[in-house]
Design a protein around this motif. Sequence first.
Motif: not given
Length: 632
Positions: A281-282, A285, A423, A460, A464, A466
């Motif tokens: 998910g980086m 973001a 974020i 991560g 995040y 995810s």
Amino acid sequence: MSTDISMGNLPLTGASKPLGPVGKAGHVLDLCIRWSTELSAAALVVGEVVLLFANVFYRYALHDPLIWGDELATLLFIWLAMLGAVIALRRNEHMRLTTFIAHLPPSRRAFVDTFGSVIVIAFMLSLLSPAWEYVSEEWAITSAALEISNGFRVAALAIGLTLMLAISVARLMEQARALHFFVSAGIAAGVALALLTLKAEMVALGNWNLVIFFVAAVIFMIVIGVPIMAAFGLSTVAYLCTVTSTPMLVVMGRIDEGMSSLILLAIPLFVFLGALIEAMGMAQAMIRFLASLIGHFKGGLSYVLIGAIYLVSGISGSKAADMAAVAPALFPEMKARGEDENELVAMLSASGAMSETIPPSLVLITIGSVTGVSISALFTGGFMPAVVGAIAMIVVIWLKNRKRDLKEVERSRPREVGKAFLIALPALALPFVIRAAVVEGIATATEVASVGVAYTFVVGLTFYRSFEWRRLYPIIVSTASLSGAILIIIGCATAMAWALTQSGFSRQLTDLMSNAPGGATGFLLISAVAFVVLGSFLEGIPAIVLFGPLLFPVARTLGINEVQYAMVAIFAMGLGLFAPPFGVGFYAACAIAKVDPDGAMKRVWPYLGALAVALLVLVAVPWVSTGFLSAT
């Protein structure tokens, strides 16, 4: 390509028909090879990441380097490369050009696919005995630190070729028609017999043999969809067997030399890293932050696309990973704002060409490996050429959107921008972590990806949250597959480059290019055009492995900074790679976005034209490539 985009995935047609006894036997063989190679390759990917990170930790934190670390990494690496090549062949993921055969009627395409598989089998058979002989020759050599036979390392080549031969046979048993196979085998045997019979006449042709084997034969095999590694390898073997008395053991040595450079271990690690940043998910973001910052401008999300590709390229090094991470995150919103999907793919494709020089580009790593140019210098010099390309694309986007009405798009509040930035901050820091680790001497260019992988896992999973663990195994196997496809091309291209050098072509090319009109500038312009063409047909990594060792000495003779020449070559190859109708990167972008190439082809030219102007700037202004080298 950058050497990381598959040129096609066309299985032999007719695979859906009921399997007979032969087909069932082929299917069982295929499954056995699948599970044995995928599990082993996955373990090797994980092992290499852990080993290289341990090297960094012991050397930098404990000041107690693992003296056997590099030897073990090299041993495991060649096994990873060959098992990855086997997986890529089984999954039809080897780099190949399918532009032409994709338009053939099904019956003709079935025959061409079968003929291509026979060519691959012929290549494997030509090297199988020399590969096992090479193992025997290397068995007496013992490594310095581990004190084990080098035969254990080079056995990967023999076993890999054996498994690829088995895969090719299994695929024919499972999918090919008997008539197609016998006709294809007859043609291949006839060509081989003709070359052996007319050996004296072929020798008498002199340099025309280079045209026959390394131009006509290679182009023919590539056009009919034969994997590039087999096109390079078989043309080299055929040339050496027909025109020279060189033993095939030498070919195995050159392939081993090309694939075994430790710096190339960065390729699978950066491929793995690129897949992880998307899965964690980086990438999303970073895209959300850019969208909140400039998404309200006319064409704002188009600017976000350029910025996102630039940022993600600074992490993954893989163009396929870059586009796959950015497109799903941006395209739905862009379409909701009325963007034409063909325009989106045109921008995505061109941005792939624009970002080819951004470190840690796999092509940068490869070019440093085969030419001896400092990887650190290439990493430093790669940022600004991409900035020039990005500015050129931004101008086109501005011209296309300056009269557009986007009243429905609201500007994000400063608080929302700040929240998105916080974020995205851990993800935005990753390129700087990678860069600092190399510059500060914490890790080598090979090891730094393991630092990036460790950072990505921690950030991560912590920030995040995810990541779906079920995605990890497919990511690791895909990493091995893509890496193997790239590395075996490097090995075969190294053997071809050696054959060209032995033929005297290297000296002739050096003399010709050294006397090009216009001196250094003329040489740069000719090289730029040549690499655009090579990028269209061969993709970045094969082209640079083949021609880099030949052309870089000429550039040095003419006083051209080797980093500038590298940037011109890479940027030009990227332009060719993503330029239709031959550039396979363009079709990869279309496949990722699920858009018909015909519509996107009409929209991509303004962006490619802007990048061509940027390429001329790189030729004319050396500072763009070399201005920051003194700071390293």
